[in-house]
Design a protein around this motif. Structure first.
Motif, PDB file in Angstrom:
ATOM      1  N   LEU A 280       9.809  -4.825  23.462  1.00 58.16           N
ATOM      2  CA  LEU A 280       9.433  -3.753  22.542  1.00 58.16           C
ATOM      3  C   LEU A 280       9.026  -2.560  23.385  1.00 58.16           C
ATOM      4  O   LEU A 280       8.005  -2.584  24.075  1.00 58.16           O
ATOM      5  N   GLN A 281       9.826  -1.515  23.333  1.00 60.06           N
ATOM      6  CA  GLN A 281       9.642  -0.373  24.208  1.00 60.06           C
ATOM      7  C   GLN A 281       8.865   0.741  23.515  1.00 60.06           C
ATOM      8  O   GLN A 281       8.774   0.772  22.282  1.00 60.06           O
ATOM      9  N   PRO A 282       8.281   1.671  24.284  1.00 57.64           N
ATOM     10  CA  PRO A 282       7.524   2.768  23.676  1.00 57.64           C
ATOM     11  C   PRO A 282       8.362   3.512  22.629  1.00 57.64           C
ATOM     12  O   PRO A 282       9.524   3.844  22.875  1.00 57.64           O
ATOM     13  N   GLY A 283       7.756   3.729  21.474  1.00 58.34           N
ATOM     14  CA  GLY A 283       8.446   4.462  20.412  1.00 58.34           C
ATOM     15  C   GLY A 283       9.338   3.627  19.522  1.00 58.34           C
ATOM     16  O   GLY A 283       9.836   4.113  18.505  1.00 58.34           O
ATOM     17  N   ASP A 284       9.573   2.356  19.873  1.00 57.22           N
ATOM     18  CA  ASP A 284      10.443   1.504  19.047  1.00 57.22           C
ATOM     19  C   ASP A 284       9.837   1.261  17.670  1.00 57.22           C
ATOM     20  O   ASP A 284       8.636   1.035  17.524  1.00 57.22           O
ATOM     21  N   LYS A 285      10.689   1.276  16.671  1.00 55.64           N
ATOM     22  CA  LYS A 285      10.338   0.817  15.324  1.00 55.64           C
ATOM     23  C   LYS A 285      11.309  -0.334  15.032  1.00 55.64           C
ATOM     24  O   LYS A 285      12.419  -0.119  14.546  1.00 55.64           O
ATOM     25  N   ALA A 286      10.887  -1.539  15.405  1.00 52.16           N
ATOM     26  CA  ALA A 286      11.783  -2.703  15.407  1.00 52.16           C
ATOM     27  C   ALA A 286      11.534  -3.562  14.169  1.00 52.16           C
ATOM     28  O   ALA A 286      10.406  -4.014  13.930  1.00 52.16           O
ATOM     29  N   ALA A 287      12.577  -3.785  13.389  1.00 53.65           N
ATOM     30  CA  ALA A 287      12.479  -4.575  12.159  1.00 53.65           C
ATOM     31  C   ALA A 287      13.088  -5.951  12.387  1.00 53.65           C
ATOM     32  O   ALA A 287      14.221  -6.066  12.884  1.00 53.65           O
ATOM     33  N   ILE A 288      12.342  -6.994  12.024  1.00 50.18           N
ATOM     34  CA  ILE A 288      12.855  -8.368  12.086  1.00 50.18           C
ATOM     35  C   ILE A 288      13.426  -8.703  10.721  1.00 50.18           C
ATOM     36  O   ILE A 288      12.732  -8.627   9.702  1.00 50.18           O
ATOM     37  N   ILE A 289      14.712  -9.071  10.676  1.00 52.19           N
ATOM     38  CA  ILE A 289      15.347  -9.429   9.416  1.00 52.19           C
ATOM     39  C   ILE A 289      15.937 -10.834   9.529  1.00 52.19           C
ATOM     40  O   ILE A 289      16.086 -11.378  10.627  1.00 52.19           O
ATOM     41  N   GLY A 290      16.270 -11.424   8.398  1.00 52.02           N
ATOM     42  CA  GLY A 290      16.851 -12.763   8.384  1.00 52.02           C
ATOM     43  C   GLY A 290      16.609 -13.407   7.036  1.00 52.02           C
ATOM     44  O   GLY A 290      15.791 -12.934   6.238  1.00 52.02           O
ATOM     45  N   GLU A 291      17.326 -14.485   6.770  1.00 48.91           N
ATOM     46  CA  GLU A 291      17.191 -15.161   5.488  1.00 48.91           C
ATOM     47  C   GLU A 291      15.846 -15.871   5.388  1.00 48.91           C
ATOM     48  O   GLU A 291      15.120 -16.025   6.361  1.00 48.91           O
ATOM     49  N   GLU A 292      15.562 -16.340   4.170  1.00 52.44           N
ATOM     50  CA  GLU A 292      14.281 -16.962   3.877  1.00 52.44           C
ATOM     51  C   GLU A 292      14.118 -18.252   4.696  1.00 52.44           C
ATOM     52  O   GLU A 292      15.035 -19.052   4.799  1.00 52.44           O
ATOM     53  N   GLY A 293      12.932 -18.443   5.258  1.00 54.45           N
ATOM     54  CA  GLY A 293      12.631 -19.678   5.984  1.00 54.45           C
ATOM     55  C   GLY A 293      13.167 -19.740   7.391  1.00 54.45           C
ATOM     56  O   GLY A 293      13.159 -20.803   8.019  1.00 54.45           O
TER      57      GLY A 293
ATOM     58  N   GLN B 143       2.633   4.686  18.436  1.00 52.02           N
ATOM     59  CA  GLN B 143       2.753   3.378  19.080  1.00 52.02           C
ATOM     60  C   GLN B 143       4.014   2.660  18.558  1.00 52.02           C
ATOM     61  O   GLN B 143       4.466   2.919  17.442  1.00 52.02           O
ATOM     62  N   PRO B 144       4.561   1.732  19.354  1.00 57.24           N
ATOM     63  CA  PRO B 144       5.690   0.938  18.851  1.00 57.24           C
ATOM     64  C   PRO B 144       5.248   0.039  17.702  1.00 57.24           C
ATOM     65  O   PRO B 144       4.088  -0.383  17.640  1.00 57.24           O
ATOM     66  N   VAL B 145       6.163  -0.236  16.794  1.00 55.64           N
ATOM     67  CA  VAL B 145       5.874  -1.073  15.624  1.00 55.64           C
ATOM     68  C   VAL B 145       6.945  -2.156  15.525  1.00 55.64           C
ATOM     69  O   VAL B 145       8.143  -1.854  15.571  1.00 55.64           O
ATOM     70  N   LEU B 146       6.506  -3.411  15.417  1.00 57.52           N
ATOM     71  CA  LEU B 146       7.400  -4.541  15.164  1.00 57.52           C
ATOM     72  C   LEU B 146       7.018  -5.075  13.801  1.00 57.52           C
ATOM     73  O   LEU B 146       5.871  -5.490  13.590  1.00 57.52           O
ATOM     74  N   TYR B 147       7.949  -5.067  12.849  1.00 54.93           N
ATOM     75  CA  TYR B 147       7.565  -5.384  11.478  1.00 54.93           C
ATOM     76  C   TYR B 147       8.659  -6.147  10.740  1.00 54.93           C
ATOM     77  O   TYR B 147       9.836  -6.127  11.108  1.00 54.93           O
TER      78      TYR B 147
END
Length: 517
Positions: free
Chosen positions: A26-39, A176-180
């Motif tokens: 996760l690098q400076p300025g990243d807005k990283a979204a974690i996606i994927g199916e349920e479970g 700040q970077p965000v992982l969400y």
């Protein structure tokens, strides 16, 4: 910088692998979204990155998580029952950072996030706050810690339109970077600069992950284009292989026929034909090797949900609901008055409004009226699944009411078609992810033949890749839908009648999210 190297995560209960050799920074300025199916383990990954102790009870892991002394601000998906019983002040006092600030500094932090400073010191129980109010207050506490990085688990759940816009602004402009994790496709389209996609292939036996440094819409489009090209190449190679095999079969049959027909009086001709047969066998081995190198058909984890039957329609013009309520109250506090809701078949109605306006309370009362009716088959899907379901039963027990062998077989078949593994079918509902629970509700409504659906935030727990499937099924539903939602894609595609809940009652609205053909 938050760095992950060679991360392996395995579920203790059924030994299912969630991640294999996962590497990410996760690098400076990243807005990283974690996606994927349920479970698929999205929340588990986020918890592990923040504090491995949060997941050690149910997973084993190995690999390296390097934080370099970073302060991480973690927003969990839900409050614990104990936290829900706390007053806002008691909840805030748990956080050491809260004591480091003067009232003036707290007021400034609250102003930036758009909520009254009094919330920090309030005596309201946390469970009485609306979804959006909880998120704002908890985000306010997070900012007090001045984290180097934010880890946010579904912060967009239950937010009203205004708060969703606020969250989009916060993520997009956060230094700040965000992982969400988020299921809101519009929010993903407007904020994500990196996509982390977690998949479970081959009936959840093979984990796959992808990290793409691009926006969400670009990622989805490029993924579909890649799959389409790969499928085209795979089909072309197999067609060429089929023609090649036909030619080979003709040569082989011709040589075999000549070998069978040759006279023993011609040993020279026999030796030549044996050489030919050896060349044919060599050709066959070469074709086998080439077949192993052929392009595979694209393997992806597609969202699957059974559709509603044709017998779930409601006649046009039939009065489904004629509901009046002089006052809408919660704990003695008036939220709205002079409410009137008249619904005819087969309308698809949605109610929107600010967090705390009373939408869930209203829908719960409407559901109570409809579930008593015998001229319709109504079903209610609450926002809190525990409201109507014993979460200590298994999915099979929840769906198979009679317990007869034929019904059990049918239920297991349906669950299997929706990618529940045999192990997951024996888990308690409490152990399932929010999306898996939502699928159970949909499946029960389908099996019961419901023709009137009362849905409180029906898409809130479905992944952004499942969202289009769910919306398509509900858009085509021939019955009546009464819903509360803040999902702009859902409102635009599924709903033809829209109301906003105000203190003065239900106010008709133009559907600004309706997609034009």
């Amino acid at each position: 910088m938050l760095q992950v190297q060679g991360l392996q995560i395995v579920m203790k209960k059924d030994l299912r692998q969630l991640l294999q050799d996962f590497t990410f920074s996760l690098q400076p300025g990243d807005k990283a979204a974690i996606i994927g199916e349920e479970g698929n383990g999205k929340s588990t990954l986020l918890k592990l990155l923040y504090d491995p102790a949060l997941v050690e009870e149910y997973v084993e892991w190995s690999g390296t998580v390097q934080k370099d002394g970073m302060i991480l601000g973690y927003l969990s998906q839900e409050l614990t029952p104990q936290e829900g019983e706390m007053t806002a002040y008691e909840f805030c006092c748990q956080d050491p950072a809260f004591w480091e600030y003067t009232p003036g500094e707290l007021a400034e932090a609250a102003k930036k996030l758009g909520f009254p400073m009094e919330w920090f010191y309030g005596d309201r129980k946390m469970k009485s706050f609306s979804g959006g109010e909880k998120v704002k207050l908890r985000m306010g506490l997070l900012t007090l810690r001045r984290p180097d990085c934010y880890l946010l688990d579904e912060p967009s759940n239950d937010l009203d339109m205004e708060t969703l816009h606020w969250l989009e602004e916060f993520i997009a402009k956060c230094p700040q970077p965000v992982l969400y994790i988020s299921h809101d496709e519009v929010l993903l389209e407007r904020t994500a600069t990196v996509i982390v996609h977690m998949e479970q292939l081959r009936r959840k036996t093979l984990p796959r992950w992808t990290v793409a440094r691009m926006g969400y819409r670009q990622y989805v489009e490029e993924r579909l284009q890649t799959f389409a090209h790969q499928e085209q190449v795979a089909r072309k190679e197999r067609e060429e292989e089929r023609k090649q095999q036909e030619r080979f079969q003709k040569i082989q049959q011709k040589v075999e026929h000549q070998l069978n027909a040759i006279s023993r009086q011609d040993p020279h001709g026999g030796r030549l034909l044996k050489k030919k047969m050896k060349a044919v066998k060599s050709m066959e081995h070469r074709f086998d090797r080439e077949r192993e190198d052929m392009t595979e058909f694209p393997d992806s984890e597609e969202a699957i949900l059974v559709g509603f039957g044709e017998n779930t329609g409601v006649p046009a013009g039939k009065t489904v609901l004629d509901f009046s309520l002089p006052r809408l109250e919660v704990a003695g506090r008036e939220l709205s008055q002079n409410l009137r809701l008249y619904v005819r078949g087969p309308e698809h109605v949605c109610i929107v409004g600010s967090n705390g306006a009373g939408k869930t309370t209203l829908l719960r009362q409407v559901a109570g009226e409809l579930l008593k009716r015998r001229d319709i088959r109504a079903a209610y899907m609450p926002q809190d699944y525990g409201e109507t379901v014993d979460q200590d039963v298994t999915p099979v027990e929840f769906l198979a009411q009679s317990g007869e062998k034929e019904e059990l077989t049918r239920v297991k078949t349906y669950l299997g078609s929706m990618k529940y593994t045999p192990e997951e079918q024996e888990h308690t509902i409490r152990e399932l992810s929010g999306g898996q629970k939502a699928k159970l509700f949909f499946l029960k409504m389908i099996l019961d033949g419901a023709n009137v659906l009362v849905l409180d935030e029906p898409t809130r727990n479905f992944s952004p890749l499942s969202g289009p499937v769910i919306r398509g099924i509900l858009e085509a539903f021939p019955g009546c839908i009464l819903s509360v939602s803040h999902d702009r894609k859902y409102i635009g595609q599924v709903c033809d009648t829209l109301y906003r809940l105000e203190p003065s009652g239900l106010v008709p609205m133009e559907n600004l999210w309706r997609e034009t053909p």
